[in-house]
Design an enzyme around this catalytic site. Structure first.
Site, PDB file in Angstrom:
ATOM      1  N   SER A  27      19.081   1.579  38.637  1.00  0.00           N
ATOM      2  CA  SER A  27      19.410   2.972  38.873  1.00  0.00           C
ATOM      3  C   SER A  27      18.816   3.407  40.196  1.00  0.00           C
ATOM      4  O   SER A  27      17.648   3.136  40.471  1.00  0.00           O
ATOM      5  CB  SER A  27      18.861   3.851  37.759  1.00  0.00           C
ATOM      6  OG  SER A  27      19.775   3.890  36.718  1.00  0.00           O
TER       7      SER A  27
ATOM      8  N   ASP B 263      24.749  12.036  40.182  1.00  0.00           N
ATOM      9  CA  ASP B 263      23.417  11.586  39.784  1.00  0.00           C
ATOM     10  C   ASP B 263      22.561  11.188  40.998  1.00  0.00           C
ATOM     11  O   ASP B 263      22.279  10.021  41.215  1.00  0.00           O
ATOM     12  CB  ASP B 263      23.564  10.418  38.798  1.00  0.00           C
ATOM     13  CG  ASP B 263      22.290  10.171  37.994  1.00  0.00           C
ATOM     14  OD1 ASP B 263      21.232  10.712  38.367  1.00  0.00           O
ATOM     15  OD2 ASP B 263      22.359   9.427  36.998  1.00  0.00           O
TER      16      ASP B 263
ATOM     17  N   HIS C 237      18.460  11.200  37.551  1.00  0.00           N
ATOM     18  CA  HIS C 237      17.722  10.820  36.334  1.00  0.00           C
ATOM     19  C   HIS C 237      16.456  10.030  36.656  1.00  0.00           C
ATOM     20  O   HIS C 237      15.560   9.947  35.820  1.00  0.00           O
ATOM     21  CB  HIS C 237      18.629  10.128  35.306  1.00  0.00           C
ATOM     22  CG  HIS C 237      18.883   8.668  35.513  1.00  0.00           C
ATOM     23  ND1 HIS C 237      20.043   8.189  36.104  1.00  0.00           N
ATOM     24  CD2 HIS C 237      18.162   7.581  35.197  1.00  0.00           C
ATOM     25  CE1 HIS C 237      19.993   6.869  36.124  1.00  0.00           C
ATOM     26  NE2 HIS C 237      18.873   6.469  35.576  1.00  0.00           N
TER      27      HIS C 237
HETATM   28  N1  ARG Z   1      22.519   5.094  31.301  1.00  0.00           N
HETATM   29  C1  ARG Z   1      21.774   5.273  32.503  1.00  0.00           C
HETATM   30  C2  ARG Z   1      20.536   4.376  32.490  1.00  0.00           C
HETATM   31  O1  ARG Z   1      20.467   3.482  31.706  1.00  0.00           O
HETATM   32  C3  ARG Z   1      21.452   6.701  32.754  1.00  0.00           C
HETATM   33  C4  ARG Z   1      20.430   7.305  31.856  1.00  0.00           C
HETATM   34  C5  ARG Z   1      20.097   8.745  32.126  1.00  0.00           C
HETATM   35  N2  ARG Z   1      21.162   9.660  31.770  1.00  0.00           N
HETATM   36  C6  ARG Z   1      21.318  10.202  30.526  1.00  0.00           C
HETATM   37  N3  ARG Z   1      22.346  10.984  30.308  1.00  0.00           N
HETATM   38  N4  ARG Z   1      20.496   9.980  29.539  1.00  0.00           N
HETATM   39  O2  ARG Z   1      19.427   4.674  32.802  1.00  0.00           O
HETATM   40  N1  GLU Z   2      20.801   3.827  34.193  1.00  0.00           N
HETATM   41  C1  GLU Z   2      20.139   2.563  34.315  1.00  0.00           C
HETATM   42  C2  GLU Z   2      18.802   2.701  35.027  1.00  0.00           C
HETATM   43  O1  GLU Z   2      18.152   3.705  34.910  1.00  0.00           O
HETATM   44  C3  GLU Z   2      21.046   1.610  34.976  1.00  0.00           C
HETATM   45  C4  GLU Z   2      22.117   1.293  34.042  1.00  0.00           C
HETATM   46  C5  GLU Z   2      22.081  -0.131  33.617  1.00  0.00           C
HETATM   47  O2  GLU Z   2      21.419  -0.479  32.632  1.00  0.00           O
HETATM   48  O3  GLU Z   2      22.755  -0.907  34.321  1.00  0.00           O
HETATM   49  O4  GLU Z   2      18.305   1.789  35.643  1.00  0.00           O
END
Ligand code: ARG
Ligand code: GLU
Length: 672
Positions: free
Chosen positions: A608, A203, A83
């Site tokens: 991330s 990921d 991502h």
């Molecule tokens: N929750 C993760 C973050 O905050 C991954 C986001 C990307 N993935 C998604 N399915 N939208 O960035």
């Molecule tokens: N998916 C988040 C990022 O892109 C990390 C998840 C979080 O907020 O800890 O940095």
């Protein structure tokens, strides 16, 4: 006996409550190293951060300005999340070469794809410049001096300006895509599983950084060679078990652990609920359109994911703050503080001043947030501006229209304008917008219809066919201008200068008063270390979530009918033949491949792609998420429930080898 047990429990929970919290500055990690070693870290502070020798920090980079990446070979091979590489992968994809869907595996360095605009930044050093600034040196001079060495540099405030650090970076701009799994692996579970455990997302994506013949950053050139990082991570293929030490090294973006109850109340009662409700409506419109058209599904995939990501996170945050009673807890803490501050002229009235500052600021800050969740999301206004430029940047503009559907945009415009009207504070509705609505039919519906019938920016063809005069007369200009916010928005309401000025004193006071607390500066996209252990948690009464998932879970979710759970056939075949090669292990009595792991590290957005490291400093996985119910850790960390989610490095290697057929990449890495 009972008393002793109770006292012991009290002590334990007091210490426990602080156990895995914290995002520590690497240059000051010496203060934590004893605690880290007690918890299973085997190396020294110098191994983590040193300016005299290569250290782990040299293997970690800020990726694309908002994620983290890590080197895993002496030839500049870099891991991050799928991502995090998503924009790059999308940018390089076309209908003929759809790397998002099919994945990408460069078979040699010649096949690696340059990504214009992508950069990674290595921290050269960080330096406490508080005293230099106090002695009268100018921040600009300190920064300029650091930049003269050919680096990028900036000064960042810690503890609301009680400490200031100079950060010096080396910026690499020749970054090439090496490999990406198909989205059905890299984004497996999609938005359905986002922020959720148990998780099964592969990921990861792989890049390579290139440098000039002196190993220095350079613009893209065919002459450039793979960068040779001073340090890269060894990879542990031994796996981990519950309780094992883990450390995260990366660039967390934004936390607010020390804010007063008024700020938490604003977040949980006002800001988050407004943003969640407005995004729910936008997501419904997009999802509905996506379910009817494959084209719209693709065009709006990234937008949907972006909108949904924070939307889900905020829901967890509100729930977490309520469950923990953060507002009430902070109020009690503040009462104790005030009792202590009594009679101390510097601190006595501090909290009153802070509360007054929130009162003065919160209406306009709220309106600023409302603007950015509504009017400022309208693409038509932004396009009108770009199209009418003296020399329109058609390359950029075409890109935007490429992911644009006029019917969806019209409904979104309607939706956000109505949402704006509903959430707008009395007296704050922009006069220009009011005038436009009255001029064109008197209702939002009529106004939106007028706009989409008359704006030359509704499509690329119309925009290109229009004269400059017509583009300058585009009614969408007025719409955009109505949502130009006259005030600067800050990271959080607490960072508004009128409020922040008090936090400087408050932080100083807290550190004098609350001597038991281990303070760490809030995240601000500077390099940090967090440490903890592999751990599951009590998800619900009697329902324990184990910290490891496997291929079995992927197969249980696999469903060709459901977009988010439709795995590539090759994975089904591998599963059927149990041909896991050297990546197969026994987990819970079954021969399988580990996929994701859960740990107690304190992380946030920006982490991330961060390396998750074992006690010997070896890579065991790549961090990519938290559980949504732990997202209040940006405000209050709860060790019983807050967990970060990583993809197990063995799954990454398995996918590279068995799905990508790219085992030559593994040859480059140091497997232990
Ligand atoms: N929750 C993760 C973050 O905050 C991954 C986001 C990307 N993935 C998604 N399915 N939208 O960035
Ligand atoms: N998916 C988040 C990022 O892109 C990390 C998840 C979080 O907020 O800890 O940095």
């Amino acid at each position: 006996m009972k008393r002793i047990v109770l006292t012991l429990l009290a002590c334990f929970s007091l210490l426990g409550a602080r156990a895995d919290e914290g995002m520590w500055l690497p240059a000051l990690i010496g203060d934590r190293i004893k605690d880290m070693r007690e918890k299973g870290f085997k190396l020294s502070a110098e191994d983590i951060y040193s300016i005299n020798k290569a250290s782990m920090k040299d293997a970690v980079v800020l990726f694309d300005g908002g994620c983290t990446g890590e080197y895993v070979s002496e030839n500049g091979l870099l891991l991050t999340n799928h991502h995090c590489g998503y924009d790059a992968i999308q940018q390089l994809s076309s209908v003929e070469n759809d790397y998002l869907t099919n994945g990408f595996w460069a078979k040699s360095q010649q096949e690696e794809l340059p990504v214009p605009g992508l950069n990674v930044m290595r921290l050269v050093r960080m330096e406490d410049v508080t005293e230099r600034l106090a002695a009268g040196e100018k921040a600009e001079d300190i920064v300029a001096e650091a930049k003269s060495e050919g680096y990028a540099a900036n000064i960042q405030q810690m503890y609301y300006g009680n400490q200031q650090f100079l950060f010096v970076y080396e910026v690499f701009e020749d970054v090439r895509l090496v490999a990406a799994p198909p989205s059905s692996i890299g984004k497996f579970g999609g938005d359905t599983d986002n922020w959720i455990w148990p998780r099964h997302t592969g990921d990861f994506s792989i890049f390579r950084v290139y440098a000039d013949e002196n190993n220095r950053p350079a613009k893209y050139s065919a002459e450039n060679r793979p960068y040779r990082p001073a340090r890269h991570f060894e990879i542990s293929t031994k796996g981990v078990k519950e309780g094992d030490f883990t450390m995260i090294y990366g660039f967390p973006g934004n936390t607010q652990e020390y804010v007063i109850s008024d700020a938490v109340e604003y977040v949980a009662e006002v800001s988050d609920p407004m943003k969640i409700a407005l995004r729910t409506e936008r997501l419904n419109i997009i999802s509905e359109a996506q379910s009817k058209s494959v084209e719209v599904r693709i065009k709006y995939a990234a937008k949907h994911a972006n909108i949904a990501n924070a939307w889900k996170k905020w829901q967890g945050e509100v729930l977490g703050i309520k469950r923990l009673g953060t507002v009430e807890k902070k109020r009690a803490y503040e009462r104790d503080f005030e009792a202590w501050a009594k009679g101390k002229p510097e601190y006595e009235n501090l909290l009153d001043s802070m509360r007054a500052a929130y009162d003065n600021v919160k209406d306009w800050y709220y309106m600023g947030e409302l603007y950015s969740e509504t009017g400022r999301t309208i693409l038509l206004g932004q396009l009108a501006k770009l199209n009418s430029a003296e020399q329109p940047r058609w390359d950029v503009i075409e890109g935007i229209y490429g992911d644009y559907d006029v019917d969806v945009e019209r409904e979104l415009t309607r939706c956000v304008l109505k949402g704006f009207e509903r959430y707008c504070l009395a007296g704050w509705f922009p006069a220009t917008l009011q005038a436009e609505i009255e001029k064109y039919g008197g209702t939002i519906d009529a106004y939106v219809d007028y706009l989409y019938e008359n704006s030359p920016s509704v499509s690329l063809q119309k925009a290109k066919a229009a004269t400059r005069e017509e583009l300058l007369a585009d009614p969408a200009h007025k719409l955009r201008e109505a949502f130009v916010f006259e005030k600067k928005m800050y990271r959080n309401i607490s960072n508004v200068p009128e409020i922040e000025q008090w936090y400087r004193t408050y932080m100083k006071a807290l550190r004098e008063w609350d001597t038991e607390r281990a303070f760490y500066p809030d995240a601000n996209l500077t390099l940090r270390v967090a440490y903890g252990s592999v751990a599951g948690y009590e998800y619900a009464d009697g329902e324990y979530h184990h910290p490891v998932t496997t291929l079995e879970g992927i197969m249980e979710k696999d469903n060709p009918e459901i977009y988010d759970y439709n795995i590539p056939q090759v994975l089904r075949d591998i599963y059927a033949s149990k041909d896991y090669g050297r990546w197969g292990v026994m987990v819970g009595g079954r021969y399988t491949v580990p996929v994701c792991l859960l740990a107690t590290n304190h992380t946030t957005g920006g982490n991330s792609g961060s390396p998750i490291i074992n006690g010997r400093g070896q890579l065991i996985g790549i961090n990519f998420d938290r559980t949504w119910r732990s997202t209040m850790s940006d405000i209050e960390f709860d060790p019983t429930i807050c967990r970060n989610i990583s993809v197990d490095i063995r799954y990454v290697l398995f996918v590279i080898d068995k799905v990508g057929g790219a085992s030559y990449l593994i040859e480059e890495m140091d497997l232990k």
